[in-house]
Design an enzyme around this catalytic site. Structure first.
Site, PDB file in Angstrom:
ATOM      1  N   ILE A 101     -77.273  22.542   7.883  1.00 31.62           N
ATOM      2  CA  ILE A 101     -78.388  23.428   7.300  1.00 31.62           C
ATOM      3  C   ILE A 101     -78.468  21.835   6.297  1.00 31.62           C
ATOM      4  CG2 ILE A 101     -76.268  23.946   6.166  1.00 31.62           C
ATOM      5  CD1 ILE A 101     -78.245  26.410   5.004  1.00 31.62           C
ATOM      6  N   CYS A 102     -79.952  22.122   5.496  1.00 26.84           N
ATOM      7  CA  CYS A 102     -80.296  21.431   4.519  1.00 26.84           C
ATOM      8  C   CYS A 102     -80.285  19.754   5.042  1.00 26.84           C
ATOM      9  CB  CYS A 102     -79.505  21.732   3.525  1.00 26.84           C
ATOM     10  SG  CYS A 102     -79.743  21.065   1.689  1.00 26.84           S
ATOM     11  N   ALA A 103     -79.251  19.081   4.567  1.00 34.30           N
ATOM     12  CA  ALA A 103     -80.190  17.393   4.549  1.00 34.30           C
ATOM     13  C   ALA A 103     -78.789  17.143   6.170  1.00 34.30           C
ATOM     14  CB  ALA A 103     -80.042  16.800   3.258  1.00 34.30           C
ATOM     15  N   TYR A 122     -84.181  20.741   5.399  1.00 33.29           N
ATOM     16  CA  TYR A 122     -84.763  20.352   3.982  1.00 33.29           C
ATOM     17  C   TYR A 122     -85.981  19.575   4.094  1.00 33.29           C
ATOM     18  CZ  TYR A 122     -85.136  20.211  -0.898  1.00 33.29           C
ATOM     19  OH  TYR A 122     -85.270  20.312  -2.315  1.00 33.29           O
ATOM     20  N   SER A 149     -80.546  24.669   9.577  1.00 32.72           N
ATOM     21  CA  SER A 149     -81.326  25.975   7.989  1.00 32.72           C
ATOM     22  C   SER A 149     -82.118  24.753   7.355  1.00 32.72           C
ATOM     23  CB  SER A 149     -80.355  26.855   8.054  1.00 32.72           C
ATOM     24  OG  SER A 149     -81.180  27.686   7.240  1.00 32.72           O
TER      25      SER A 149
END
Length: 185
Positions: A101-103, A122, A149
């Site tokens: 998720i994210c980075a 992200y 995500s």
């Protein structure tokens, strides 16, 4: 019972790490948190997390899924850890779930597991990395054994999707109902 490994790197995003750990455990899924080194991990907003084991100890066991929390510089630490990259490659090759998720999807990219896969991250992470993956802006993207995500705001949806992947839609719905969340799927 399904088993999940959540590596915790210094500077990880605590909302993403704790939400995933909590929701998976509510679903009865065995979760092992592992620090890249021994001792506590200071997350990106200063929250101190105490991993269950070190990554070296965790790697002595097999898992059904690995979940990489994002955050900076946590994602860079995961991306630069040869043990994490090798784990992602082994698990993807075995058809096990590899998620971030994210980075943190940058580590999936570095491991080469996003080839011809749809994924998200992200903004400014995967969409700017060269490769054959298809970048989407959806909150959560699942393509085969890869799940990604966007960021802290999508952590709950991501965690519930991981429950569904490991334990089915009925278990996801049961966990979500207990959370008193409005139905979103």
């Amino acid at each position: 019972m399904a088993s999940v490994l959540v590596p915790l790197a210094p500077g990880c995003e605590e909302i993403e790490a704790v939400t995933v750990i909590d929701i998976l455990r509510r679903a009865g899924i065995e979760v092992t948190t592992a620090g890249l080194a021994s001792g506590a991990v200071r997350a990106s907003r200063g929250t101190v997390l105490l991993p269950d084991v070190t990554l070296d100890e965790a790697l002595k066991k097999d898992y059904d899924m690995v979940v990489l929390p994002g955050g900076m510089p946590g994602s860079e630490h995961l991306n630069n850890d040869s043990r994490v990259i090798a784990l992602l490659q082994r698990m993807a090759a075995a058809g096990k779930f590899v998620t971030a998720i994210c980075a943190a999807p940058m580590a999936l990219h570095a491991a080469g597991v996003l080839h011809n896969k749809r994924a998200t991250s992200y903004p400014g992470v995967l969409d700017e990395l060269p490769g054959s993956h298809v970048y989407l802006e959806d909150a959560v993207v699942v393509d085969g054994n890869i799940a990604t995500s966007r960021g802290p705001g999508t952590a709950m949806d991501f965690a519930l999707t991981l429950v569904e992947l490991l334990a089915g839609k009925a278990k996801r719905d049961a966990v979500e109902a207990q959370l008193q969340r409005p139905k979103t799927h």
